[in-house]
Structure formats: C-alpha cells, structure tokens
Design a protein around this motif. Structure first.
Motif, mmCIF file in Angstrom:
data_model
loop_
_atom_site.group_PDB
_atom_site.id
_atom_site.type_symbol
_atom_site.label_atom_id
_atom_site.label_comp_id
_atom_site.label_asym_id
_atom_site.label_seq_id
_atom_site.Cartn_x
_atom_site.Cartn_y
_atom_site.Cartn_z
ATOM 1 N N GLY A 45 0.801 -1.213 0.000
ATOM 2 C CA GLY A 45 0.000 0.000 0.000
ATOM 3 C C GLY A 45 0.837 1.266 0.000
ATOM 4 N N ARG A 337 -4.571 -3.095 4.843
ATOM 5 C CA ARG A 337 -3.720 -4.077 5.508
ATOM 6 C C ARG A 337 -4.548 -4.992 6.415
ATOM 7 N NH1 ARG A 337 1.763 -4.000 5.921
ATOM 8 N NH2 ARG A 337 2.719 -5.292 7.536
ATOM 9 N N TYR A 342 -5.485 -7.932 0.665
ATOM 10 C CA TYR A 342 -4.117 -7.519 0.995
ATOM 11 C C TYR A 342 -3.188 -8.735 0.982
ATOM 12 C CZ TYR A 342 -0.166 -5.480 3.509
ATOM 13 O OH TYR A 342 1.091 -5.057 3.862
#
Length: 380
Positions: A45, A337, A342
C-alpha cells in the motif's frame, strides 16, 4: 538514468520536501529514488512508502517483516534519480561530485540548475527505465514478439527480470491494439451474459419440470433452490481451471531450441511477467477469453444434463470475471492491511518477483496447498 550520465545531487532537505502522493522520494544509503510512479503498485500500500518518504529504506528492504527479493531491488533501480549530498559528504559522494563538476567544466556546461519542483518533460517510463537500449538482449525500439524466440536458453532468466516500461508486441497497429484491453471491458462483455443465463436457469428450474436421470427407470427432480449450489460448484471448478491454466500453460518452460514455443509463451504470459504493471495487458481480451469460455461450456454440456450444465457453466463464467477483476486489482489496487485482498496482493507480488515456480493461485491460494506450490513463509 543512464549509467553514463553524471548523477544529480540533492540535499537532505530537498529529499525530505518530496513527501506527497504527487512527488515521493526515498533513500537507500546515499542513493535517491523518485518512487512516485510506484506508490499505487506497492503491495504493502501507499501509506507504507509515504510514511518513509525522505528517509533511508535500507533497513525496511532487509526486513522483517519482509525481506525484499533481488528482483525487487532491481525494480527499485528504475526510480534512481541521483545521490545525496549531506554537506560533509562521504568519500563516494564527494568523488562523484568532483567528477560531475570536472565534466561540466570540460564540456563548458553553464546551464542553470532546474528548479526542483519543475516538472520533468520526460515520461516516467523513459526517466525510470532500467533497460539499456544498446545492451539488452532484445531491441526495445522494435516489436518484441518476433525477437524473444531467438533468446533460446537465455529467455527464461530474461523474462523473469521484470521492468516498468510498456511492451510493444507487434508492428502492425491493428494487431498491437488487439492485444490490449482496458479492465472495464471484462464486466461490460461478460456480466450481461452471466445475468441473462442465471435468470434463465433459475426460471427454468422454477417450472419444476427438470429431472436428472439416475438410471433408465429412475430420475430425481431438480428444484430451483439447487441453482445457487450449481452456480457455486461452477465457480469452484473455475478456480481449479484457473490454477491449472496458470501453472501448466502460462508457466510452461518452453524448450530453449524451440523458437515458436518461446514466442507463444511470451505472447500468452511471458510479456506479463516481463512488464507486470502494463495496465493494458492485465486482463484477457474478450476474443481470446471466449475460446476458453466456449471450451468450458462444451465440456460441461457433454457430461451434465442441459440446464444443470448451463447452471454450472454460468457460475464458472462469473468466477472467471471475478478472477480477471481481482488480478487487475492485485496489480493496481491498494487493499487495506490485514484484509483478504491484501494477503492475495502480497502473495501474487511474491510470485512475480521471487517465486515464479509457485504461488499459482490468483483469486485463492486453495489449490496451491494440495499441489504443493504454496509460497513458503519468510524466516528471519
């Protein structure tokens, strides 16, 4: 930046000022990198990089929690823009600066330094590309489709060293355009078909006249409530087909002496591993996908009763659409996250950069377990 080009020098204050989504710089030792174009691609990210903007990433690259692969380090070099000058200067930086100044005096270079916030006229690809156009194994100035077959035994290592630059496969504009597809065409083309046949199957089963023959004298009715089960069965079968295609077709290792199989592999999947962030080639063109879709339907139609086979097929087709959308998102999305996506993104990026012979699941890692192709956990 070309190896023959003298590096630019930046102060710590200059580097620290570039800490926004529109301009994000980081350090590796005294080396300065402009990673703006990589923010949305980072598997962890944007926030992880932005929180370290202007700082030295050497420790983070070594881990824990993640030790970055050699391919990841090579990828990083695409964004190199210069060296850090701390004022006191290390011996290496001081030497580089002296060479740069000497070169400028020799060439009579009196050009004033560009303001640091002024936009570079060069595109991110030409600014960050690590490809040496004169020394690479292929000529990037020409279409690659007909060149890669000549790489022979060097092809496998070359294609698994990813770059961040567009690939041109064919010289013919129409043929080249046919290999590119924007992500939104996948749901635009296939979701109406999924919705139509889902409704058709459900309403047909709702009539109560569908029966499956068990023997010549015995059959069982198929109620409309069974449709979701058949639909999910088709989705499950697609996930297995997805794994098999990715592992046994896309990741076949073509014989080094076979020009045509190397070319075919590059067109099917090799070009994606060479340039994994080429957004125009992250989903299947509908024409190519229709071949797999039709074959999937014909197999189900031959082994299952008509409406039952169609119900399973439409679930598989929906699974394919979701697969293509997830694959695109794993390359360009920034999932939160700790979420399922993710984990998938981190898993898939490891497949591209470090574990090309494992981690073949895209929408799920389920099939990697029974076939023993799970990407191993990192140990520190």
């Amino acid at each position: 930046m070309s190896p023959s080009t003298s590096p630019r020098f930046f102060t710590e204050r200059e580097v620290a000022r570039h800490c926004t989504p529109g301009s994000c710089w980081v350090l590796l030792g005294t080396r300065v990198y402009d990673v703006t174009a990589f923010l949305r691609m980072h598997p962890g990210g944007e926030a992880l990089i932005r929180s370290r903007a202007g700082k030295d990433l050497s420790g983070a690259m070594e881990g824990p929690p993640h030790r970055h692969s050699e391919n990841a380090r090579r990828w990083m070099e695409q964004y190199y823009i210069g060296e850090l000058d701390r004022g006191t200067g290390t011996e290496e930086v001081q030497t580089l600066r002296e060479r740069k100044n000497a070169s400028e005096r020799t060439n009579g270079n009196t050009t004033e330094k560009q303001p640091e916030d002024e936009d570079d006229d060069m595109s991110p690809y030409s600014r960050c590309s690590p490809v040496d156009l004169d020394k690479d194994l292929v000529d990037w100035r020409k279409p690659l489709a007909w060149q890669v077959g000549h790489l022979g035994e060097k092809y496998d290592a070359w294609v698994h060293q990813p770059v961040d630059r567009p690939i041109r496969l064919f010289g013919n504009p129409f043929l080249e355009a046919s290999t590119k597809t924007s992500w939104y065409w996948v749901p635009v083309v296939w979701f109406p078909i999924v919705f139509y046949f889902s409704w058709y199957c459900y309403t047909t089963l709702a009539q109560g006249s569908t029966r499956v023959a068990v023997t010549s004298d015995f059959s069982v009715p198929v109620h409309k409530s069974v449709f979701p089960v058949l639909f999910l069965l088709g989705w499950f079968l697609w996930s297995f087909l997805e794994y098999c295609i990715h592992r046994f077709v896309f990741h076949m290792k073509p014989p080094a002496h076979n020009y045509y199989l190397i070319t075919l592999h590059f067109l099917l999947h090799g070009q994606h591993h060479k340039s994994p962030f080429d957004g125009s080639r992250l989903v299947f063109p509908p024409g190519l996908a229709s071949i797999v879709v039709v074959l999937f339907y014909l197999v189900l139609h031959s082994v299952l009763p008509d409406i039952v086979g169609l119900s399973v097929f439409v679930g598989g087709l929906c699974g394919y659409v979701v697969y293509d959308m997830i694959h695109y998102y794993l390359h360009y999305g920034s999932p939160k996250r700790g979420t399922y996506l993710y984990g998938l993104k981190a898993y898939h990026v490891k497949h591209h950069f470090e574990h090309q012979k494992s981690g073949f699941g895209i929408t799920t890692t389920f099939w990697d377990h029974p076939f023993n192709t799970v990407i191993p956990d990192e140990k520190f």
